[in-house]
Design a protein around this motif. Structure first.
Motif, PDB file in Angstrom:
ATOM      1  N   ALA A   8      31.500  19.596  37.992  1.00  0.00           N
ATOM      2  CA  ALA A   8      32.237  20.608  38.816  1.00  0.00           C
ATOM      3  C   ALA A   8      31.488  21.988  39.136  1.00  0.00           C
ATOM      4  O   ALA A   8      31.221  22.781  39.883  1.00  0.00           O
ATOM      5  CB  ALA A   8      33.805  20.918  38.569  1.00  0.00           C
ATOM      6  N   ILE A   9      31.232  22.529  37.781  1.00  0.00           N
ATOM      7  CA  ILE A   9      30.597  23.886  37.593  1.00  0.00           C
ATOM      8  C   ILE A   9      29.012  23.812  38.343  1.00  0.00           C
ATOM      9  O   ILE A   9      28.912  24.534  39.140  1.00  0.00           O
ATOM     10  CB  ILE A   9      30.411  24.344  36.278  1.00  0.00           C
ATOM     11  N   GLU A  10      28.474  22.648  38.219  1.00  0.00           N
ATOM     12  CA  GLU A  10      27.237  22.551  38.836  1.00  0.00           C
ATOM     13  C   GLU A  10      27.249  22.338  40.056  1.00  0.00           C
ATOM     14  O   GLU A  10      26.271  22.834  40.917  1.00  0.00           O
ATOM     15  CB  GLU A  10      26.552  20.942  38.140  1.00  0.00           C
ATOM     16  N   ASN A  11      28.543  21.775  40.621  1.00  0.00           N
ATOM     17  CA  ASN A  11      28.403  21.747  42.319  1.00  0.00           C
ATOM     18  C   ASN A  11      28.599  23.114  42.731  1.00  0.00           C
ATOM     19  O   ASN A  11      28.141  23.768  43.983  1.00  0.00           O
ATOM     20  CB  ASN A  11      29.537  20.831  42.635  1.00  0.00           C
ATOM     21  N   ILE A  12      29.248  23.856  41.914  1.00  0.00           N
ATOM     22  CA  ILE A  12      29.617  25.635  42.284  1.00  0.00           C
ATOM     23  C   ILE A  12      28.181  26.162  42.375  1.00  0.00           C
ATOM     24  O   ILE A  12      27.759  26.851  43.312  1.00  0.00           O
ATOM     25  CB  ILE A  12      30.555  26.300  41.703  1.00  0.00           C
ATOM     26  N   GLY A  13      27.438  25.816  41.408  1.00  0.00           N
ATOM     27  CA  GLY A  13      25.985  26.483  41.183  1.00  0.00           C
ATOM     28  C   GLY A  13      25.105  26.225  42.403  1.00  0.00           C
ATOM     29  O   GLY A  13      24.402  26.748  42.845  1.00  0.00           O
ATOM     30  N   LYS A  14      25.340  24.975  42.997  1.00  0.00           N
ATOM     31  CA  LYS A  14      24.493  24.386  43.895  1.00  0.00           C
ATOM     32  C   LYS A  14      24.636  25.298  45.147  1.00  0.00           C
ATOM     33  O   LYS A  14      23.650  25.360  45.807  1.00  0.00           O
ATOM     34  CB  LYS A  14      24.829  22.750  44.206  1.00  0.00           C
ATOM     35  N   VAL A  15      25.923  25.547  45.429  1.00  0.00           N
ATOM     36  CA  VAL A  15      26.482  26.329  46.652  1.00  0.00           C
ATOM     37  C   VAL A  15      25.746  27.923  46.342  1.00  0.00           C
ATOM     38  O   VAL A  15      25.047  28.422  47.125  1.00  0.00           O
ATOM     39  CB  VAL A  15      27.722  26.790  46.884  1.00  0.00           C
ATOM     40  N   LEU A  16      25.751  28.455  45.053  1.00  0.00           N
ATOM     41  CA  LEU A  16      25.294  29.697  44.770  1.00  0.00           C
ATOM     42  C   LEU A  16      23.779  29.564  44.959  1.00  0.00           C
ATOM     43  O   LEU A  16      23.230  30.452  45.849  1.00  0.00           O
ATOM     44  CB  LEU A  16      25.383  30.004  43.395  1.00  0.00           C
ATOM     45  N   THR A  32      33.430  32.608  41.559  1.00  0.00           N
ATOM     46  CA  THR A  32      33.980  31.598  40.866  1.00  0.00           C
ATOM     47  C   THR A  32      33.382  31.084  39.491  1.00  0.00           C
ATOM     48  O   THR A  32      34.264  31.257  38.630  1.00  0.00           O
ATOM     49  CB  THR A  32      33.923  30.452  41.864  1.00  0.00           C
ATOM     50  N   LEU A  33      32.169  31.420  39.519  1.00  0.00           N
ATOM     51  CA  LEU A  33      31.558  31.092  38.343  1.00  0.00           C
ATOM     52  C   LEU A  33      31.781  31.909  37.316  1.00  0.00           C
ATOM     53  O   LEU A  33      32.036  31.844  35.935  1.00  0.00           O
ATOM     54  CB  LEU A  33      29.880  30.929  38.383  1.00  0.00           C
ATOM     55  N   LYS A  34      31.639  33.026  37.722  1.00  0.00           N
ATOM     56  CA  LYS A  34      31.905  34.469  36.669  1.00  0.00           C
ATOM     57  C   LYS A  34      33.400  34.379  36.028  1.00  0.00           C
ATOM     58  O   LYS A  34      33.832  34.345  35.079  1.00  0.00           O
ATOM     59  CB  LYS A  34      32.224  35.750  37.597  1.00  0.00           C
ATOM     60  N   ASN A  35      34.537  33.776  36.937  1.00  0.00           N
ATOM     61  CA  ASN A  35      35.898  33.762  36.485  1.00  0.00           C
ATOM     62  C   ASN A  35      35.773  32.343  35.773  1.00  0.00           C
ATOM     63  O   ASN A  35      36.636  32.511  34.593  1.00  0.00           O
ATOM     64  CB  ASN A  35      36.791  33.385  37.841  1.00  0.00           C
ATOM     65  N   ILE A  36      35.084  31.374  35.847  1.00  0.00           N
ATOM     66  CA  ILE A  36      35.015  30.163  34.837  1.00  0.00           C
ATOM     67  C   ILE A  36      34.436  30.691  33.485  1.00  0.00           C
ATOM     68  O   ILE A  36      35.174  30.354  32.378  1.00  0.00           O
ATOM     69  CB  ILE A  36      34.231  29.192  35.803  1.00  0.00           C
ATOM     70  N   GLY A  37      33.279  31.147  33.352  1.00  0.00           N
ATOM     71  CA  GLY A  37      32.637  31.456  32.254  1.00  0.00           C
ATOM     72  C   GLY A  37      31.950  30.640  31.620  1.00  0.00           C
ATOM     73  O   GLY A  37      32.099  29.069  32.111  1.00  0.00           O
ATOM     74  N   GLY A  38      31.255  30.691  30.402  1.00  0.00           N
ATOM     75  CA  GLY A  38      30.805  29.781  29.606  1.00  0.00           C
ATOM     76  C   GLY A  38      29.422  29.456  29.937  1.00  0.00           C
ATOM     77  O   GLY A  38      28.761  29.955  30.750  1.00  0.00           O
ATOM     78  N   ALA A 294      37.537  34.031  45.004  1.00  0.00           N
ATOM     79  CA  ALA A 294      36.599  33.265  44.364  1.00  0.00           C
ATOM     80  C   ALA A 294      37.070  31.711  44.557  1.00  0.00           C
ATOM     81  O   ALA A 294      37.646  31.400  43.396  1.00  0.00           O
ATOM     82  CB  ALA A 294      36.396  33.795  42.858  1.00  0.00           C
ATOM     83  N   ASN A 295      37.153  31.176  45.351  1.00  0.00           N
ATOM     84  CA  ASN A 295      37.872  29.802  45.421  1.00  0.00           C
ATOM     85  C   ASN A 295      36.844  28.548  46.143  1.00  0.00           C
ATOM     86  O   ASN A 295      37.231  27.687  46.075  1.00  0.00           O
ATOM     87  CB  ASN A 295      38.843  29.951  46.683  1.00  0.00           C
ATOM     88  N   THR A 296      35.641  28.822  45.327  1.00  0.00           N
ATOM     89  CA  THR A 296      34.656  27.676  45.704  1.00  0.00           C
ATOM     90  C   THR A 296      34.914  26.484  44.999  1.00  0.00           C
ATOM     91  O   THR A 296      34.675  25.529  45.339  1.00  0.00           O
ATOM     92  CB  THR A 296      33.263  28.159  45.319  1.00  0.00           C
ATOM     93  N   LEU A 297      35.447  26.535  43.837  1.00  0.00           N
ATOM     94  CA  LEU A 297      35.951  25.324  42.853  1.00  0.00           C
ATOM     95  C   LEU A 297      36.864  24.572  43.859  1.00  0.00           C
ATOM     96  O   LEU A 297      36.827  23.130  43.885  1.00  0.00           O
ATOM     97  CB  LEU A 297      36.794  25.876  41.638  1.00  0.00           C
ATOM     98  N   CYS A 298      37.809  24.916  44.701  1.00  0.00           N
ATOM     99  CA  CYS A 298      38.786  24.165  45.520  1.00  0.00           C
ATOM    100  C   CYS A 298      37.993  23.499  46.427  1.00  0.00           C
ATOM    101  O   CYS A 298      38.057  22.498  46.784  1.00  0.00           O
ATOM    102  CB  CYS A 298      39.645  24.872  46.186  1.00  0.00           C
ATOM    103  N   ALA A 299      36.686  24.289  46.972  1.00  0.00           N
ATOM    104  CA  ALA A 299      36.002  23.843  48.144  1.00  0.00           C
ATOM    105  C   ALA A 299      35.166  22.590  47.632  1.00  0.00           C
ATOM    106  O   ALA A 299      35.172  21.547  48.168  1.00  0.00           O
ATOM    107  CB  ALA A 299      35.090  24.883  48.567  1.00  0.00           C
ATOM    108  N   VAL A 300      34.598  22.869  46.457  1.00  0.00           N
ATOM    109  CA  VAL A 300      33.742  21.573  45.988  1.00  0.00           C
ATOM    110  C   VAL A 300      34.394  20.312  45.388  1.00  0.00           C
ATOM    111  O   VAL A 300      33.811  19.295  45.335  1.00  0.00           O
ATOM    112  CB  VAL A 300      32.624  22.030  44.876  1.00  0.00           C
ATOM    113  N   GLU A 301      35.536  20.629  45.174  1.00  0.00           N
ATOM    114  CA  GLU A 301      36.690  19.494  44.614  1.00  0.00           C
ATOM    115  C   GLU A 301      37.494  18.817  45.708  1.00  0.00           C
ATOM    116  O   GLU A 301      37.748  17.672  45.795  1.00  0.00           O
ATOM    117  CB  GLU A 301      37.682  20.107  43.707  1.00  0.00           C
TER     118      GLU A 301
END
Length: 302
Positions: A8-16, A32-38, A294-301
């Motif tokens: 899921a993080i990689e999919n958000i990264g693809k948008v970025l 969104t990635l900032k809020n997820i962290g890691g 920061a709602n991209t997680l919802c969009a990619v899922e």
């Protein structure tokens, strides 16, 4: 760190990292990635420093600093040392390193505190003083503001607005002390303190003026709008200041702000026009029932 799958993080990264996506979507992915962290989020963010957008790369560095994860240090070091990067990006990398606050960064920041790019030099000077403050005071939590940001300097212990205003505009004082006054005036949040901050746009340092605009964006107070409009409309002003004024207006999100931002969507400076695009998206969010920017997680899922 939020427990989210690496895919899921990689999919958000693809948008970025997709340069064909609208800038507003890429910004939402970044935050969104900032809020997820890691580590996975840091990797996605780091891959974007080859992008053409100075604005986006500046925000990448900002987010890495706000994450306060030491695993981002090698990335930020490389950006700061890369003279091919725009000074706006390098400055933000220096500020991000200061936000992370690792005492081992002192030598690197000392190296660049006299950089030919004044924005970079001044940023590294402030970051060095922040490191010294952290080492001496150990109260790093003080620079965690009520605005959920890691500030370049902690607030001052002074509470008198007249004295704070004097410090803010005293160009013989170190920028770190003037930043302390700035963040204290932000925290006070009265008409008097807002007007004092507005005077900060008369300072000689573009870095300082850009921080005033950033602070106004955090405050989201309509009383700062006249100062921000004047700054955005001044085409002779440094683009890093105008861009920050635009984003602040997007956060405040009044009808007047929206109309002004639309006028500069075709500004000749890419940093300014991209900021207006992002600011208008922020304004739309502020005036919508959306729960999270920061709602991209919802969009990619979805």
């Amino acid at each position: 760190m939020v427990n989210i799958s690496e895919s899921a993080i990689e999919n958000i990264g693809k948008v970025l990292n997709n340069a064909s996506r609208p800038m507003k979507e890429r910004f939402r992915a970044l935050f969104t990635l900032k809020n997820i962290g890691g580590e996975a989020a840091i990797k996605c963010i780091s891959q974007c420093f080859g992008d053409e957008s100075v604005l986006l790369k500046h925000e990448l560095a900002y987010c890495l600093g706000q994450m306060q994860d030491k695993r981002a240090i090698p990335i930020l070091r490389n950006v700061l040392e890369d003279k091919n990067q725009d000074p706006i990006v390098r400055h933000e990398a220096g500020e991000a390193l200061g936000a992370i606050g690792d005492p081992n960064l002192r030598e690197l920041l000392e190296k660049y505190q006299h950089d030919p790019a004044i924005e970079v030099a001044e940023t590294c000077q402030i970051a060095l003083q922040r490191l010294a403050w952290v080492a001496e005071d150990k109260s790093e939590s003080l620079s965690q503001s009520r605005y959920a940001s890691v500030d370049p300097a902690p607030p001052s212990s002074e509470g008198d607005i007249a004295k704070l205003s004097s410090t803010l505009m005293d160009e013989n004082r170190p920028l770190f002390e003037r930043y302390q006054a700035m963040f204290t005036l932000r925290n006070i949040g009265t008409t008097e303190s807002i007007n004092a901050l507005g005077e900060g746009f008369k300072a000689s340092s573009a870095l300082f003026r850009h921080e005033v605009a950033f602070v106004f964006g955090q405050m989201q107070d309509e009383r700062s709008v006249p100062f921000l409009i004047k700054t955005l409309e001044d085409t002779s002003e440094h683009e890093m200041v105008r861009h920050e004024a635009a984003e602040a207006m997007g956060s405040i999100a009044t009808d007047e702000c929206t109309e002004i931002l639309k006028r500069y969507l075709n500004d000749p400076r890419p940093v300014v026009r991209e900021s207006c695009e992002v600011a208008l998206d922020m304004s739309e969010y502020e005036n919508s029932p959306e729960f999270q920017y920061a709602n991209t997680l919802c969009a990619v899922e979805a």
